[in-house]
Design a protein around this motif. Structure first.
Motif, PDB file in Angstrom:
ATOM      1  N   TYR A  35     -39.943 -17.764  10.211  1.00 22.80           N
ATOM      2  CA  TYR A  35     -38.738 -17.612  11.011  1.00 22.80           C
ATOM      3  C   TYR A  35     -37.942 -16.373  10.639  1.00 22.80           C
ATOM      4  N   ARG A  36     -37.343 -15.774  11.648  1.00 25.27           N
ATOM      5  CA  ARG A  36     -36.320 -14.765  11.438  1.00 25.27           C
ATOM      6  C   ARG A  36     -35.017 -15.508  11.210  1.00 25.27           C
ATOM      7  N   MET A  37     -34.380 -15.252  10.086  1.00 29.26           N
ATOM      8  CA  MET A  37     -33.158 -15.960   9.709  1.00 29.26           C
ATOM      9  C   MET A  37     -31.957 -15.045   9.892  1.00 29.26           C
ATOM     10  N   GLY A  38     -30.837 -15.661  10.210  1.00 30.73           N
ATOM     11  CA  GLY A  38     -29.653 -14.836  10.423  1.00 30.73           C
ATOM     12  C   GLY A  38     -28.368 -15.568  10.099  1.00 30.73           C
ATOM     13  N   TRP A  39     -27.329 -14.766   9.946  1.00 33.90           N
ATOM     14  CA  TRP A  39     -25.972 -15.265   9.806  1.00 33.90           C
ATOM     15  C   TRP A  39     -25.127 -14.671  10.926  1.00 33.90           C
ATOM     16  N   TYR A  40     -24.368 -15.545  11.559  1.00 33.11           N
ATOM     17  CA  TYR A  40     -23.434 -15.151  12.598  1.00 33.11           C
ATOM     18  C   TYR A  40     -22.062 -15.694  12.221  1.00 33.11           C
ATOM     19  N   ARG A  41     -21.041 -15.162  12.841  1.00 31.21           N
ATOM     20  CA  ARG A  41     -19.699 -15.677  12.579  1.00 31.21           C
ATOM     21  C   ARG A  41     -18.888 -15.693  13.866  1.00 31.21           C
ATOM     22  N   GLN A  42     -17.903 -16.578  13.861  1.00 33.63           N
ATOM     23  CA  GLN A  42     -17.019 -16.690  15.013  1.00 33.63           C
ATOM     24  C   GLN A  42     -15.591 -16.836  14.525  1.00 33.63           C
ATOM     25  N   ALA A  43     -14.775 -15.872  14.891  1.00 34.15           N
ATOM     26  CA  ALA A  43     -13.361 -15.904  14.556  1.00 34.15           C
ATOM     27  C   ALA A  43     -12.612 -16.640  15.662  1.00 34.15           C
ATOM     28  N   PRO A  44     -11.448 -17.182  15.365  1.00 32.26           N
ATOM     29  CA  PRO A  44     -10.674 -17.895  16.389  1.00 32.26           C
ATOM     30  C   PRO A  44     -10.425 -17.016  17.603  1.00 32.26           C
ATOM     31  N   GLY A  45     -10.736 -17.548  18.769  1.00 27.80           N
ATOM     32  CA  GLY A  45     -10.491 -16.828  20.005  1.00 27.80           C
ATOM     33  C   GLY A  45     -11.480 -15.727  20.324  1.00 27.80           C
ATOM     34  N   LYS A  46     -12.517 -15.615  19.502  1.00 24.25           N
ATOM     35  CA  LYS A  46     -13.512 -14.558  19.714  1.00 24.25           C
ATOM     36  C   LYS A  46     -14.896 -15.162  19.892  1.00 24.25           C
ATOM     37  N   GLU A  47     -15.792 -14.347  20.416  1.00 23.16           N
ATOM     38  CA  GLU A  47     -17.170 -14.791  20.585  1.00 23.16           C
ATOM     39  C   GLU A  47     -17.922 -14.728  19.263  1.00 23.16           C
ATOM     40  N   ARG A  48     -18.960 -15.508  19.184  1.00 25.08           N
ATOM     41  CA  ARG A  48     -19.817 -15.465  18.004  1.00 25.08           C
ATOM     42  C   ARG A  48     -20.500 -14.104  17.938  1.00 25.08           C
ATOM     43  N   GLU A  49     -20.555 -13.542  16.738  1.00 26.39           N
ATOM     44  CA  GLU A  49     -21.155 -12.224  16.565  1.00 26.39           C
ATOM     45  C   GLU A  49     -22.151 -12.233  15.418  1.00 26.39           C
ATOM     46  N   LEU A  50     -23.106 -11.312  15.549  1.00 28.52           N
ATOM     47  CA  LEU A  50     -24.118 -11.169  14.514  1.00 28.52           C
ATOM     48  C   LEU A  50     -23.501 -10.563  13.254  1.00 28.52           C
ATOM     49  N   VAL A  51     -23.876 -11.121  12.105  1.00 27.66           N
ATOM     50  CA  VAL A  51     -23.477 -10.542  10.823  1.00 27.66           C
ATOM     51  C   VAL A  51     -24.675  -9.854  10.176  1.00 27.66           C
ATOM     52  N   ALA A  52     -25.772 -10.599  10.027  1.00 32.89           N
ATOM     53  CA  ALA A  52     -26.958 -10.049   9.376  1.00 32.89           C
ATOM     54  C   ALA A  52     -28.165 -10.890   9.729  1.00 32.89           C
ATOM     55  N   THR A  53     -29.321 -10.235   9.773  1.00 33.49           N
ATOM     56  CA  THR A  53     -30.574 -10.952   9.972  1.00 33.49           C
ATOM     57  C   THR A  53     -31.610 -10.443   8.990  1.00 33.49           C
ATOM     58  N   ILE A  54     -32.590 -11.313   8.741  1.00 37.17           N
ATOM     59  CA  ILE A  54     -33.715 -10.929   7.888  1.00 37.17           C
ATOM     60  C   ILE A  54     -34.987 -11.497   8.510  1.00 37.17           C
ATOM     61  N   SER A  55     -35.957 -10.629   8.709  1.00 32.17           N
ATOM     62  CA  SER A  55     -37.184 -11.044   9.363  1.00 32.17           C
ATOM     63  C   SER A  55     -38.107 -11.776   8.397  1.00 32.17           C
ATOM     64  N   ALA A  56     -39.200 -12.272   8.944  1.00 28.67           N
ATOM     65  CA  ALA A  56     -40.186 -12.952   8.102  1.00 28.67           C
ATOM     66  C   ALA A  56     -40.757 -12.011   7.042  1.00 28.67           C
ATOM     67  N   SER A  57     -40.773 -10.730   7.341  1.00 28.21           N
ATOM     68  CA  SER A  57     -41.271  -9.738   6.385  1.00 28.21           C
ATOM     69  C   SER A  57     -40.140  -9.089   5.598  1.00 28.21           C
ATOM     70  N   SER A  58     -38.945  -9.704   5.686  1.00 25.23           N
ATOM     71  CA  SER A  58     -37.760  -9.289   4.915  1.00 25.23           C
ATOM     72  C   SER A  58     -37.161  -7.967   5.342  1.00 25.23           C
ATOM     73  N   ASN A  59     -37.363  -7.575   6.596  1.00 22.79           N
ATOM     74  CA  ASN A  59     -36.608  -6.450   7.144  1.00 22.79           C
ATOM     75  C   ASN A  59     -35.208  -6.947   7.489  1.00 22.79           C
ATOM     76  N   ARG A  60     -34.227  -6.165   7.092  1.00 26.51           N
ATOM     77  CA  ARG A  60     -32.834  -6.588   7.231  1.00 26.51           C
ATOM     78  C   ARG A  60     -32.082  -5.731   8.244  1.00 26.51           C
ATOM     79  N   ASP A  61     -31.189  -6.383   8.979  1.00 26.44           N
ATOM     80  CA  ASP A  61     -30.263  -5.696   9.866  1.00 26.44           C
ATOM     81  C   ASP A  61     -28.868  -6.242   9.610  1.00 26.44           C
ATOM     82  N   TYR A  62     -27.882  -5.341   9.717  1.00 33.17           N
ATOM     83  CA  TYR A  62     -26.503  -5.725   9.462  1.00 33.17           C
ATOM     84  C   TYR A  62     -25.594  -5.204  10.564  1.00 33.17           C
TER      85      TYR A  62
END
Length: 115
Positions: free
Chosen positions: A32-59
């Motif tokens: 699985y590609r794993m990720g963290w997202y966040r949602q602030a009050p009154g805002k849409e959920r946004e991407l924080v960071a992801t890591i692929s199965a091969s450990s490539n990271r995006d922020y």
């Protein structure tokens, strides 16, 4: 049954650090590609960071240099290490797991950055 359980949130002062954990069960975690997202009050959920199965990271640009995502396939866990926290990092942080068309979410953990 697939399950993602986040922990590690809390109240921290600006400039502080937190470590979020997401423990998974019922999935072939290493694929699985794993990720963290966040949602602030009154805002849409946004991407924080992801890591692929091969450990490539995006922020998200807003967290580059401050947050680090890494995975432990043996423990079926993904970690988000957060440093130099800012008030604008406040929100509910969600763990996600994605494989092809399947996407799973945790229940979220609250992070509040405030003095």
């Amino acid at each position: 049954q697939a399950q993602l359980v986040e922990s590690g949130g809390g109240l921290v002062q600006p400039g502080g650090s937190l470590r979020l954990s997401c423990v998974t069960s019922g999935i072939s975690f290493s694929f699985y590609r794993m990720g963290w997202y966040r949602q602030a009050p009154g805002k849409e959920r946004e991407l924080v960071a992801t890591i692929s199965a091969s450990s490539n990271r995006d922020y998200a640009d807003s967290v580059k240099g401050r947050f680090t995502i890494f995975r432990d396939n043996a423990k079926k866990t993904v970690i988000l290490q957060m440093t130099s926290l800012k008030p604008e990092d406040t929100g509910v942080y969600y763990c996600s797991a994605r494989l092809e068309s399947r996407e799973l979410w945790g229940q979220g953990t609250q992070v509040t950055v405030s003095s």
